[in-house]
Enzyme design. Structure first.
Site, PDB file in Angstrom:
ATOM      1  N   PRO A 350      38.662  34.130  36.822  1.00 16.02           N
ATOM      2  CA  PRO A 350      39.690  34.779  35.985  1.00 16.02           C
ATOM      3  C   PRO A 350      41.077  34.544  36.564  1.00 16.02           C
ATOM      4  O   PRO A 350      41.514  35.243  37.489  1.00 16.02           O
ATOM      5  CB  PRO A 350      39.296  36.258  36.032  1.00 16.02           C
ATOM      6  CG  PRO A 350      38.512  36.416  37.287  1.00 16.02           C
ATOM      7  CD  PRO A 350      37.828  35.114  37.541  1.00 16.02           C
ATOM      8  N   THR A 352      44.986  34.586  36.593  1.00 11.95           N
ATOM      9  CA  THR A 352      46.107  35.277  35.978  1.00 11.95           C
ATOM     10  C   THR A 352      47.143  34.277  35.491  1.00 11.95           C
ATOM     11  O   THR A 352      47.471  33.327  36.181  1.00 11.95           O
ATOM     12  CB  THR A 352      46.746  36.247  36.986  1.00 11.95           C
ATOM     13  OG1 THR A 352      45.742  37.145  37.460  1.00 11.95           O
ATOM     14  CG2 THR A 352      47.868  37.044  36.345  1.00 11.95           C
ATOM     15  N   CYS A 435      42.743  41.135  44.321  1.00 15.26           N
ATOM     16  CA  CYS A 435      44.141  40.816  44.044  1.00 15.26           C
ATOM     17  C   CYS A 435      44.999  41.164  45.259  1.00 15.26           C
ATOM     18  O   CYS A 435      45.009  42.310  45.711  1.00 15.26           O
ATOM     19  CB  CYS A 435      44.617  41.583  42.814  1.00 15.26           C
ATOM     20  SG  CYS A 435      46.297  41.157  42.320  1.00 15.26           S
ATOM     21  N   LYS A 474      34.478  41.254  42.241  1.00 11.44           N
ATOM     22  CA  LYS A 474      35.082  40.112  42.937  1.00 11.44           C
ATOM     23  C   LYS A 474      35.968  40.662  44.049  1.00 11.44           C
ATOM     24  O   LYS A 474      36.854  41.477  43.798  1.00 11.44           O
ATOM     25  CB  LYS A 474      35.914  39.255  41.984  1.00 11.44           C
ATOM     26  CG  LYS A 474      36.488  37.999  42.626  1.00 11.44           C
ATOM     27  CD  LYS A 474      37.238  37.158  41.609  1.00 11.44           C
ATOM     28  CE  LYS A 474      37.709  35.846  42.227  1.00 11.44           C
ATOM     29  NZ  LYS A 474      38.743  36.037  43.260  1.00 11.44           N
ATOM     30  N   HIS A 504      35.627  35.695  47.674  1.00  8.43           N
ATOM     31  CA  HIS A 504      36.656  34.696  47.965  1.00  8.43           C
ATOM     32  C   HIS A 504      36.813  34.614  49.478  1.00  8.43           C
ATOM     33  O   HIS A 504      37.072  35.632  50.132  1.00  8.43           O
ATOM     34  CB  HIS A 504      37.977  35.093  47.306  1.00  8.43           C
ATOM     35  CG  HIS A 504      39.052  34.072  47.432  1.00  8.43           C
ATOM     36  ND1 HIS A 504      40.333  34.279  46.955  1.00  8.43           N
ATOM     37  CD2 HIS A 504      39.058  32.827  47.961  1.00  8.43           C
ATOM     38  CE1 HIS A 504      41.071  33.214  47.211  1.00  8.43           C
ATOM     39  NE2 HIS A 504      40.326  32.325  47.829  1.00  8.43           N
ATOM     40  N   GLY A 537      36.440  29.299  46.800  1.00  9.44           N
ATOM     41  CA  GLY A 537      37.444  28.814  47.735  1.00  9.44           C
ATOM     42  C   GLY A 537      37.294  27.356  48.085  1.00  9.44           C
ATOM     43  O   GLY A 537      36.244  26.939  48.571  1.00  9.44           O
ATOM     44  N   ASP A 538      38.341  26.555  47.830  1.00  8.59           N
ATOM     45  CA  ASP A 538      38.410  25.152  48.255  1.00  8.59           C
ATOM     46  C   ASP A 538      37.314  24.293  47.638  1.00  8.59           C
ATOM     47  O   ASP A 538      36.762  23.419  48.311  1.00  8.59           O
ATOM     48  CB  ASP A 538      38.355  25.045  49.786  1.00  8.59           C
ATOM     49  CG  ASP A 538      39.549  25.701  50.449  1.00  8.59           C
ATOM     50  OD1 ASP A 538      40.597  25.804  49.797  1.00  8.59           O
ATOM     51  OD2 ASP A 538      39.416  26.132  51.608  1.00  8.59           O
ATOM     52  N   ALA A 559      38.440  28.044  40.936  1.00 13.29           N
ATOM     53  CA  ALA A 559      39.708  28.641  40.528  1.00 13.29           C
ATOM     54  C   ALA A 559      40.800  27.576  40.472  1.00 13.29           C
ATOM     55  O   ALA A 559      40.987  26.926  39.452  1.00 13.29           O
ATOM     56  CB  ALA A 559      40.085  29.765  41.494  1.00 13.29           C
TER      57      ALA A 559
END
Length: 642
Positions: A350, A352, A435, A474, A504, A537-538, A559
């Site tokens: 998701p 932003t 976040c 998450k 994450h 991640g990555d 992401a």
């Protein structure tokens, strides 16, 4: 105008904090005394004489609980009416008539001088900043990007906006009649309308009809000789976009006429230290009840017993909308909920701002399996904000779709979950505990929930009780670097009822810098078992995805890799490097523009929104460098993935 504004502000302040707080007529008296220099001003001047002190005769002793108005900010009733007649465009003739008698009014502070429209300032320092040779110094460059970018939206187009009744081709006349502030002359509107952006309208060619009519920025493709909106034969209906905000529901939310019985019952049990369980209200269909809403006798306004242990009064058969099933009568147990089986699938994060519906459609075309809407603030959803509800919209191509909620308190999160459970169609609901931005963190949401275990537990348990779909979470590794918290929370999340957790591999301090810690993610897989854990991640190539799957995670979330190269999903599924050509990348941008016009509209506002989000995405897409064949790379990448 500045003097008048200060007078009103001080008068309101005095009314709020002084003796007129509970007097309904006190505000008028305060304003009158402040504007006319009446009893309040006289009392302020006479206060030193009454005190009998021998201090400075010009000093004013403030009354306890009252903020007096400075003399230089007082004005008169005549100046106030002059200001109203000038409609705020001109200052009163004399701003200092009731000011300092000695005429020693101070100038406006330099920090408060406004910036002019042409980019110049009234700052004295700019005028006086002249080099010894007589040449003025160059102004300091404004920080940030696009500070001097001209506003491309034509201003005259807003002044002559066409009435919505004409745009929607309604048979009835405008509801407002002569009081309508929009234009009703189509010919005059077309004279001032800017030129079309192209000869083809995407909506007209795709669906056979453009709902924006003459306001479309490509209207030449579907307008007749008299300005009528043409329709192709064999009309194809546009696919319905689900999860929209109904106007009736929006009014009920704004007037706070929605009751959340299940959420309140779960919150009462949590406040008493009890685990949420089946309630007596589960014996009848549980719906959101609206007071005074239209259709009280419908299935959406059926009432249930109020308190625990109460016996419902005898009454006739329950009125329903359709067949009554066991699922309507008996609440599902947690073990009977629908399972979220997405192990091994590619999960689009998701994102932003950039994770909008057109971008998700692009990723679905390249092989994304699971999509999730952008982070939505639960408070804004409960208030019925249209912009926040737009983040929940779902395209028909999104077969596995979820929404992500952000909040800091159990009551708002639980009520929002119950609201969405009854109004939208989703496959799961995700809680944002990752976040890192200060705006969310300092209010107790996002990563801050990792340090607020009591609130975190109430949020997860309460939302899980009122939802009929799985609940996911998450989160990040922790707040501070080298102080991981996720491995402690994962077993608790499993016991609280979370169906899946996405981790994450960075802390809040790291934000989006440095490499993700996949070794720690591998340790968390064991701590979360048997609950599935996704890693994030990555992930920038299919080799990165293969190494991530070797850690034992149930799946991977992608992401920024999707923003940099949306064809990454195809590379992972086909286990190859895609040396994509420039023409293929141009086709991707063209598809996004078409999807954006379908989603946001083809009028001026829709075109501007499509352009804005396209530029946001291009700021990521431009970082991918071809590099020649399989040696493609991403500019600015910190290093190889471990």
């Amino acid at each position: 105008m500045a003097a008048l504004g200060a007078t009103q502000a001080c008068a309101f302040h005095q009314y709020d904090r002084g003796r007129h707080t509970r007097d309904p007529e006190g505000l008028a008296a305060t304003l009158q005394s402040g504007c006319e220099g009446g009893p309040m001003a006289e009392g302020a001047v006479e206060a030193p004489a009454e005190s009998g002190g021998g201090g400075d005769p010009g000093a004013i002793e403030p009354e306890r609980g009252v903020a007096s108005i400075k003399l230089q900010y007082l004005t008169t009733k005549e100046h106030f009416h002059e200001f109203l007649e000038a409609k705020g465009q001109e200052k009163p003739s004399q701003e200092t008539e009731a000011g300092d008698p000695a005429g020693n009014d101070l100038d406006e502070p330099e920090a408060k001088r406004i910036r002019l429209e042409d980019g110049q300032t009234e700052d004295r320092q700019t005028e006086e900043a002249v080099e010894p040779g007589g040449q003025p110094q160059a102004q300091k460059r404004a920080r940030g990007q696009n500070k001097c970018r001209p506003h491309v939206k034509p201003t005259h187009y807003d002044k002559n906006r066409l009435c919505p009744s004409l745009v929607q081709e309604s048979a009835a006349k405008c509801f407002y009649g002569d009081r309508c502030r929009f234009l009703h002359d189509v010919g005059r509107y077309l004279e001032t309308k800017p030129a079309d952006l192209g000869p083809h309208c995407v909506l007209f060619e795709t669906f056979g009809r453009c709902p924006y009519g003459v306001t479309c920025r490509f209207a030449g493709a579907h307008l007749g000789p008299e300005g009528q909106n043409l329709v192709k034969e064999g009309l194809v209906q546009a696919p319905p976009i689900r999860n929209g905000l109904d106007k009736v529901l929006q009014q009920q939310l704004r007037k706070r006429k929605i009751h959340f019985k299940r959420a309140e019952q779960a919150l009462r049990q949590l406040s008493k230290g009890q685990l949420p369980g089946p309630t007596p209200e589960a014996t009848v269909p549980e719906v959101l009840e609206a007071e005074g809403a239209p259709g009280q006798d419908s299935c959406d306004a059926q009432q249930a017993p109020q308190g625990p242990g109460t016996v419902p009064p005898p009454r006739g058969p329950l009125r329903t909308c359709g067949p009554l099933t066991d699922e309507d009568v008996v609440r599902l147990q947690p073990c009977e909920k629908k399972r979220l089986d997405i192990s091994g699938k590619l999960y689009l994060a998701p994102l932003t701002t950039c994770g909008n519906l057109p971008f998700r459609r692009v990723c679905k075309r390249f092989g994304a399996d699971v999509t999730c809407g952008e982070m939505a603030v639960c408070i804004n959803l409960l208030q019925g904000q249209t912009s926040e509800w737009a983040l929940l919209k779902r395209h028909p191509c999104e077969d596995v779709f979820g929404v992500q909620l952000e909040g800091a308190f159990p009551d708002t999160m639980t009520k929002c979950a119950e609201l969405l459970n009854r109004t939208i169609e989703v496959d799961f609901v995700d809680i944002n505990v990752g976040c890192p931005i200060d705006l969310v963190y300092k209010k107790g949401g996002g990563c801050a929930l990792m340090n607020r275990s009591a609130k975190f537990q109430q949020i997860v348990r309460g939302m899980n009780q009122v939802l009929d779909v799985p609940l996911t979470v998450k989160l990040r590794t922790g707040i501070h670097e080298r102080m991981n918290l996720a491995h402690r929370l994962l077993p608790e999340l499993r016991d609280w009822g979370a169906a899946l957790v996405t981790l994450h591999g960075r802390s809040r301090e790291q934000r989006y810098t440095k490499l993700a810690d996949w070794r720690y993610i591998e340790q968390c897989v064991t701590a979360a078992s048997p609950m599935p854990l996704f890693g994030n991640g990555d992930i920038l190539s299919y080799e990165d995805a293969n190494r991530a799957m070797q850690t034992g995670v149930a799946g991977i979330m992608i992401a920024r890799g999707a923003l940099l190269k949306p064809w990454l999903f195809t590379e992972i599924k086909e286990q190859r490097h895609w040396d994509i050509s420039s023409s293929e990348r141009l086709d991707i941008l063209r598809d996004f523009a078409h999807y954006g016009l379908e989603h946001w509209g083809s009028d001026t506002q829709g075109v501007e929104k499509t352009r804005r989000f396209l530029l946001e995405w291009l700021s990521f897409l431009c970082r991918w460098d071809r590099g020649g064949g399989a040696g493609c790379r991403v500019l600015g990448r910190p290093g190889p993935t471990p």
